[in-house]
Each structure stands twice: as C-alpha cells, then as structure tokens.
Design an enzyme around this catalytic site. Sequence first.
Site, PDB file in Angstrom:
ATOM      1  N   GLY A  64      36.359  22.115 -18.773  1.00 53.38           N
ATOM      2  CA  GLY A  64      36.547  20.887 -18.953  1.00 53.38           C
ATOM      3  C   GLY A  64      36.364  20.440 -20.249  1.00 53.38           C
ATOM      4  O   GLY A  64      36.458  18.942 -20.417  1.00 53.38           O
ATOM      5  N   ARG A  72      46.590  10.476  -8.996  1.00 53.65           N
ATOM      6  CA  ARG A  72      47.110  11.200  -7.449  1.00 53.65           C
ATOM      7  C   ARG A  72      45.950  10.549  -6.652  1.00 53.65           C
ATOM      8  O   ARG A  72      44.868  11.141  -6.558  1.00 53.65           O
ATOM      9  CB  ARG A  72      46.829  12.577  -7.562  1.00 53.65           C
ATOM     10  CG  ARG A  72      47.788  13.281  -8.697  1.00 53.65           C
ATOM     11  CD  ARG A  72      47.196  14.590  -9.022  1.00 53.65           C
ATOM     12  NE  ARG A  72      46.199  14.779  -9.924  1.00 53.65           N
ATOM     13  CZ  ARG A  72      45.571  15.810 -10.269  1.00 53.65           C
ATOM     14  NH1 ARG A  72      45.838  17.105  -9.759  1.00 53.65           N
ATOM     15  NH2 ARG A  72      44.428  15.676 -10.882  1.00 53.65           N
ATOM     16  N   ILE A 130      26.673  12.926 -28.304  1.00 51.47           N
ATOM     17  CA  ILE A 130      26.090  12.796 -29.799  1.00 51.47           C
ATOM     18  C   ILE A 130      26.237  11.441 -30.063  1.00 51.47           C
ATOM     19  O   ILE A 130      27.337  10.977 -30.407  1.00 51.47           O
ATOM     20  CB  ILE A 130      26.488  13.964 -30.731  1.00 51.47           C
ATOM     21  CG1 ILE A 130      26.542  15.210 -30.607  1.00 51.47           C
ATOM     22  CG2 ILE A 130      25.529  13.636 -31.897  1.00 51.47           C
ATOM     23  CD1 ILE A 130      26.967  16.178 -31.424  1.00 51.47           C
ATOM     24  N   GLY A 163      32.766  17.821 -22.324  1.00 50.84           N
ATOM     25  CA  GLY A 163      32.394  18.089 -21.064  1.00 50.84           C
ATOM     26  C   GLY A 163      32.178  16.998 -20.276  1.00 50.84           C
ATOM     27  O   GLY A 163      31.857  15.796 -21.004  1.00 50.84           O
ATOM     28  N   LYS A 182      39.160  12.159 -34.653  1.00 53.67           N
ATOM     29  CA  LYS A 182      37.605  11.896 -34.644  1.00 53.67           C
ATOM     30  C   LYS A 182      37.373  11.759 -36.240  1.00 53.67           C
ATOM     31  O   LYS A 182      36.599  10.718 -36.745  1.00 53.67           O
ATOM     32  CB  LYS A 182      36.762  13.032 -34.006  1.00 53.67           C
ATOM     33  CG  LYS A 182      36.739  13.071 -32.554  1.00 53.67           C
ATOM     34  CD  LYS A 182      36.649  14.537 -32.179  1.00 53.67           C
ATOM     35  CE  LYS A 182      36.603  14.400 -30.427  1.00 53.67           C
ATOM     36  NZ  LYS A 182      36.368  15.870 -29.935  1.00 53.67           N
ATOM     37  N   VAL A 196      35.645  13.391 -17.148  1.00 47.74           N
ATOM     38  CA  VAL A 196      34.742  12.519 -17.595  1.00 47.74           C
ATOM     39  C   VAL A 196      34.530  11.241 -16.618  1.00 47.74           C
ATOM     40  O   VAL A 196      33.153  10.773 -16.294  1.00 47.74           O
ATOM     41  CB  VAL A 196      35.163  11.688 -18.776  1.00 47.74           C
ATOM     42  CG1 VAL A 196      34.305  10.868 -19.362  1.00 47.74           C
ATOM     43  CG2 VAL A 196      35.279  12.781 -20.035  1.00 47.74           C
ATOM     44  N   LYS A 220      39.950   8.956 -28.335  1.00 47.67           N
ATOM     45  CA  LYS A 220      40.068   9.252 -29.836  1.00 47.67           C
ATOM     46  C   LYS A 220      41.247   9.195 -30.171  1.00 47.67           C
ATOM     47  O   LYS A 220      41.615   8.569 -31.456  1.00 47.67           O
ATOM     48  CB  LYS A 220      39.287  10.257 -30.294  1.00 47.67           C
ATOM     49  CG  LYS A 220      39.786  11.688 -29.547  1.00 47.67           C
ATOM     50  CD  LYS A 220      38.604  11.899 -28.367  1.00 47.67           C
ATOM     51  CE  LYS A 220      39.155  12.707 -27.491  1.00 47.67           C
ATOM     52  NZ  LYS A 220      38.046  13.734 -27.011  1.00 47.67           N
ATOM     53  N   GLY A 261      31.579  13.866 -28.258  1.00 54.48           N
ATOM     54  CA  GLY A 261      30.913  13.892 -26.645  1.00 54.48           C
ATOM     55  C   GLY A 261      29.502  13.160 -26.634  1.00 54.48           C
ATOM     56  O   GLY A 261      29.502  11.982 -26.709  1.00 54.48           O
ATOM     57  N   VAL A 282      33.908  10.491 -30.000  1.00 56.79           N
ATOM     58  CA  VAL A 282      33.562  11.248 -31.051  1.00 56.79           C
ATOM     59  C   VAL A 282      32.436  12.035 -30.702  1.00 56.79           C
ATOM     60  O   VAL A 282      31.279  11.604 -30.593  1.00 56.79           O
ATOM     61  CB  VAL A 282      33.127  10.503 -32.518  1.00 56.79           C
ATOM     62  CG1 VAL A 282      33.128  11.417 -33.562  1.00 56.79           C
ATOM     63  CG2 VAL A 282      34.459   9.812 -32.885  1.00 56.79           C
TER      64      VAL A 282
HETATM   65  P1  NDP Z   1      41.364  14.159 -17.086  1.00 56.60           P
HETATM   66  O1  NDP Z   1      42.535  14.607 -17.271  1.00 56.60           O
HETATM   67  O2  NDP Z   1      40.158  15.206 -16.480  1.00 56.60           O
HETATM   68  O3  NDP Z   1      41.357  12.976 -16.490  1.00 56.60           O
HETATM   69  C1  NDP Z   1      42.185  11.991 -16.706  1.00 56.60           C
HETATM   70  C2  NDP Z   1      41.937  11.101 -15.481  1.00 56.60           C
HETATM   71  O4  NDP Z   1      43.237   9.958 -15.764  1.00 56.60           O
HETATM   72  C3  NDP Z   1      42.456  11.752 -14.087  1.00 56.60           C
HETATM   73  O5  NDP Z   1      41.657  10.998 -13.077  1.00 56.60           O
HETATM   74  C4  NDP Z   1      44.073  11.083 -13.828  1.00 56.60           C
HETATM   75  O6  NDP Z   1      44.127  10.673 -12.440  1.00 56.60           O
HETATM   76  C5  NDP Z   1      43.826   9.520 -14.679  1.00 56.60           C
HETATM   77  N1  NDP Z   1      45.228   9.316 -14.876  1.00 56.60           N
HETATM   78  C6  NDP Z   1      46.130   9.911 -15.752  1.00 56.60           C
HETATM   79  N2  NDP Z   1      47.182   9.172 -15.875  1.00 56.60           N
HETATM   80  C7  NDP Z   1      46.963   7.895 -15.026  1.00 56.60           C
HETATM   81  C8  NDP Z   1      47.842   6.852 -14.836  1.00 56.60           C
HETATM   82  N3  NDP Z   1      49.093   6.624 -15.518  1.00 56.60           N
HETATM   83  N4  NDP Z   1      46.980   5.756 -14.243  1.00 56.60           N
HETATM   84  C9  NDP Z   1      45.936   6.050 -13.891  1.00 56.60           C
HETATM   85  N5  NDP Z   1      45.332   7.114 -13.825  1.00 56.60           N
HETATM   86  C10 NDP Z   1      45.704   7.894 -14.775  1.00 56.60           C
HETATM   87  O7  NDP Z   1      40.734  13.892 -18.662  1.00 56.60           O
HETATM   88  P2  NDP Z   1      39.115  13.854 -19.318  1.00 56.60           P
HETATM   89  O8  NDP Z   1      38.356  13.108 -18.216  1.00 56.60           O
HETATM   90  O9  NDP Z   1      38.790  15.083 -19.601  1.00 56.60           O
HETATM   91  O10 NDP Z   1      39.499  13.021 -20.322  1.00 56.60           O
HETATM   92  C11 NDP Z   1      39.812  11.734 -20.190  1.00 56.60           C
HETATM   93  C12 NDP Z   1      39.456  10.818 -21.710  1.00 56.60           C
HETATM   94  O11 NDP Z   1      37.904  11.356 -22.032  1.00 56.60           O
HETATM   95  C13 NDP Z   1      40.521  11.364 -22.697  1.00 56.60           C
HETATM   96  O12 NDP Z   1      40.526  10.253 -23.884  1.00 56.60           O
HETATM   97  C14 NDP Z   1      39.687  12.498 -23.495  1.00 56.60           C
HETATM   98  O13 NDP Z   1      40.156  12.583 -25.037  1.00 56.60           O
HETATM   99  C15 NDP Z   1      38.124  11.995 -23.525  1.00 56.60           C
HETATM  100  N6  NDP Z   1      37.079  12.871 -23.804  1.00 56.60           N
HETATM  101  C16 NDP Z   1      37.148  13.926 -22.896  1.00 56.60           C
HETATM  102  C17 NDP Z   1      36.056  14.941 -23.098  1.00 56.60           C
HETATM  103  C18 NDP Z   1      36.143  16.059 -22.336  1.00 56.60           C
HETATM  104  O14 NDP Z   1      34.952  16.884 -22.647  1.00 56.60           O
HETATM  105  N7  NDP Z   1      36.662  16.188 -21.229  1.00 56.60           N
HETATM  106  C19 NDP Z   1      34.986  14.595 -24.049  1.00 56.60           C
HETATM  107  C20 NDP Z   1      35.262  13.278 -24.848  1.00 56.60           C
HETATM  108  C21 NDP Z   1      36.255  12.507 -24.620  1.00 56.60           C
HETATM  109  P3  NDP Z   1      44.310  12.044 -11.539  1.00 56.60           P
HETATM  110  O15 NDP Z   1      42.655  12.284 -11.183  1.00 56.60           O
HETATM  111  O16 NDP Z   1      44.812  11.537 -10.236  1.00 56.60           O
HETATM  112  O17 NDP Z   1      44.730  13.159 -12.121  1.00 56.60           O
HETATM  113  N1  HSE Z   2      38.621  18.210 -26.051  1.00 57.50           N
HETATM  114  C1  HSE Z   2      37.455  17.582 -26.800  1.00 57.50           C
HETATM  115  C2  HSE Z   2      36.865  18.551 -27.457  1.00 57.50           C
HETATM  116  C3  HSE Z   2      36.684  16.801 -25.965  1.00 57.50           C
HETATM  117  O1  HSE Z   2      36.984  19.933 -27.109  1.00 57.50           O
HETATM  118  O2  HSE Z   2      35.850  18.359 -28.300  1.00 57.50           O
HETATM  119  C4  HSE Z   2      35.559  16.154 -26.648  1.00 57.50           C
HETATM  120  O3  HSE Z   2      36.222  15.055 -27.493  1.00 57.50           O
END
Ligand code: NDP
Ligand code: HSE
Length: 430
Positions: A189, A49, A138, A306, A207, A17, A107, A136, A134
Amino acid sequence: MMRTRPLKVALLGCGVVGSEVARIMTTHADDLAARIGAPVELAGIAVRRPDKVREGIPAELVTTDAMALVKRGDLDVVVEMIGGIEPARGLITTALEHGASVVSANKALVAADGAALHAAAEASDADLYYEAAVAGAIPLVRPLRESLAGDKVNRVLGIVNGTTNFILDKMDTSGAGYSEALDEATALGYAEADPTADVEGFDAAAKAAILAGIAFHTRVTIDDVHREGLTEVTAADIASAKRMGCTVKLLAICERAAHGGSVTARVHPAMIPLSHPLASVRGAYNAVFIEADAAGRLMFYGPGAGGSPTASAVLGDLVAVCRNKVAGTTGPGESAYTALPVSPMGEVVTRYHISLDVADKPGVLAQVAMVFAEHGVSIDTVRQQGKDGEASLVVVTHRAADAALSSTVGALRELDTVRGVASIMRVEGE
Ligand code: NDP
Ligand code: HSE
C-alpha cells in the site's frame, strides 16, 4: 465545554488511507470529540466501486456521487483521499465554496494548484490542511508553517518517498531485483495508484515543491522542481556506491541560494556516505533535515507511507480544522510573500560520481583529466580498473555547478577514447 451539535465530516475515497481514517474516526470517536470539543459524525463516504466489501463501513454512508456529497451544504469538513488532479480538484473547490474546510493527502494536486486552492479556502473563510501530503506520518507541514514561522529556513533535504526508499533498500541489502521490490511496495500500500509517480520521482517532486513553498514563503510548483527518478539506477551504481562507503537514496533537496535572492528544488538519486543519518533510513521510512538560521539543524524521521501512518497525519489535520470550526476561526493560510524565483538546475552546486568506459592505453587518463580541467570541474578522486584493453574509470569531483558538469560530460562523450558514460550520480551529505 462540549458542543452538542456534531461536526459533519465527509470522506472522499476509502482506499488504503481512507479506510484507516474511517476506522480511527469510528473507534476513537469519544477521544476525538473530547479533543475537539464537539462530536464528529461521518456524513458520507464517496468511492468508485460501491459493491466492494468494506469492513466496518456502514453501507448507507457509501455513495458514488462525490459531487452531490460535497454540495450537500451541511458539511463542516471534507477529507479528500482520492488522489490525482481530477475529480479531486473540482470536489475540493466545490467543498470550499460550500463552506466546508478541507483536509487532503493529495500532494500531486497541492503541488500543481496549491495557490488556487488556498485562494478558494481564503475566499470561503475555510481551512485547507494537507499534512499527510508530505512524508506520511511525519509532522513536517505544520512544524514548517507554525513552529518555524519565526525562523529563516535555508535548506530542506531528505527522503520523502517511501516506495523508492523501500526499493533501493531491498536492492542494496537483499540483492532483490527492481521489479520484485516495486511489486512488494505496491502490495504493502506504499505506491501511488500509478507507481510511475513514485519511481520516476513525480511524487517526491510534488512533496519538494510543497516543502520549498512553505519553507521559503514563496510559490513553488511541481514544474519548478528538477526531477530524476530511480529507473536509471543500476545494480552497478549501488555496488560502486558501496565501494566508496556510500549508499544510494532518492533525495529531495530544496535550498535558498547563498545570496538569498532565489531558491532551488530538485529530486534525484544520490550517493550519500554510510555515516550520514539518511543512509540508515530503511524500508518505507522517510527522514527530512531542516536547516534554519536560529534553530540550526533539525531532523524529522518516521513512517513515510502506508494506510495507518498516513491516517495519523490526516486525523491530526481533522482535529485541527474541527477545533477551528468550533472556535469560529481558521488556521494560517498560504504564506508566499517573498515571491522568490526558482533557479534552474544548472546553477546547483554539488559533487559528482561519474563512471566512464574508456580505452586502456597510455594518455587516456590525462585526456579525461584535461576535459574536467577545461570546464572548471576539479577532480577529487579517480579509480581505474582495466580488463582486455578496456578500462572502467570512476571519477569523483569536488563541488561544481551542474551546468559545468553537463558540459564536461558532453565533451567526454566526444573523445574517441571514451567508449561510453556508464553513469553520472550526484554525491550529497558530506
Ligand atoms: P487508493 O487507490 O487506495 O484509494 C483511492 C480511493 O479513492 C478509493 O477508495 C477509490 O474508490 C476512491 N476513488 C477513486 N476515484 C474516485 C472517484 N472518481 N469518486 C469517488 N471515489 C473515488 O489510494 P490511497 O489511499 O493510497 O491514496 C489516497 C491519497 O492519499 C492519494 O492522494 C495519495 O497520494 C495519498 N497518500 C497515500 C499514501 C499511501 O501510503 N498510500 C501516503 C500519503 C498520501 P474504490 O475504493 O471504490 O476504488
Ligand atoms: N507513494 C507515496 C510514497 C505515498 O511511497 O511515499 C506516501 O506519500
């Protein structure tokens, strides 16, 4: 008129994201500035990282010290896209204490500790927005919190997890195996960092808690939500649903009790008729029905997971909180004045599909029917298929309380002629 001092924004997390949020902030900078009334500047990006290659991300903005970033004191907005409880909670609280507004997609955290986070935001005169938490892309949180603020919402029902909908859809339409479908959802993703959160229903329960709290103006945490994931759903359940003209979906259902004095919130797999609009929600799409006194029935539909769809919701919040910063105001905070209790699952009333393995001999059907009658659960249909002295019996009930159904199943298990209870699934959407 455009303000010249840029608003400083820090991103916490630059994964699925976060990387999309950074990309859109950079490529749409002029449009965002025009819509907000001030330019927006990326002040720092915290990751775990630092050496990972991140296309389009200026290396000088990247840090591993997220806490130092949120303590800078000159930030206008912090966007949290790390996920999980800690360190996200500490970072958000510190950002709010330092006067920054917060946008989050988290969430799990909002559903566990939303009240404390809202209190911290209010104490600092800052905003806490989480549309992306909640469903994505929407819009749901803002329509509930603002557009429907004058109405009385009675029910929220829908598919709020993209990963599980993707898996069930694949199993149903292409006969894919569960693990294969989960691997594909993860590669795309959609899944959480630990996909157990998706398949065991924790993500959907978080959610549901957020939606119930906002819809009914009360506090609902994830611990209040009855939760069943989809790991127990078998290919046989999906085939049985098909025979009934149904499909299986993981649903989140939040309801105000008929007497109005309590609410319920639950997440579980359920059979729904193929004619129901939720049956045609495919892949990682989500759809949510909201039923309100004056508005009637509203349906919200779109990509539920996504990077890019979720970034759209994050950017919407970012524009909203930046506009508030420019205007020197804040948006609506928590509304929990009704303080309604959350009733246990036993009080939920719905229909059930029960599959039993029984002995194929005279009187068994009557015995089984008697157990249902003794517990006040009325049978709608029965289908029996016999083979080699054993039979499979599928019973679909009329509406009954969950507690009554549980005691019925307990008593059925005691019968010598019942070899096993193969599956129990709720039937919704009729
Ligand atoms: P990812 O695992 O892809 O990304 C997490 C990010 O957080 C990475 O960049 C990671 O760093 C960084 N990170 C992890 N730990 C730390 C830390 N201690 N300090 C600093 N940075 C840190 O997760 P997503 O992007 O998929 O999800 C992020 C949020 O969005 C979550 O709350 C998820 O529930 C929510 N969400 C996700 C959706 C999805 O479709 N993926 C949809 C809706 C909500 P590094 O890149 O170096 O690993
Ligand atoms: N893991 C969640 C899902 C991401 O599949 O709906 C969006 O919140």
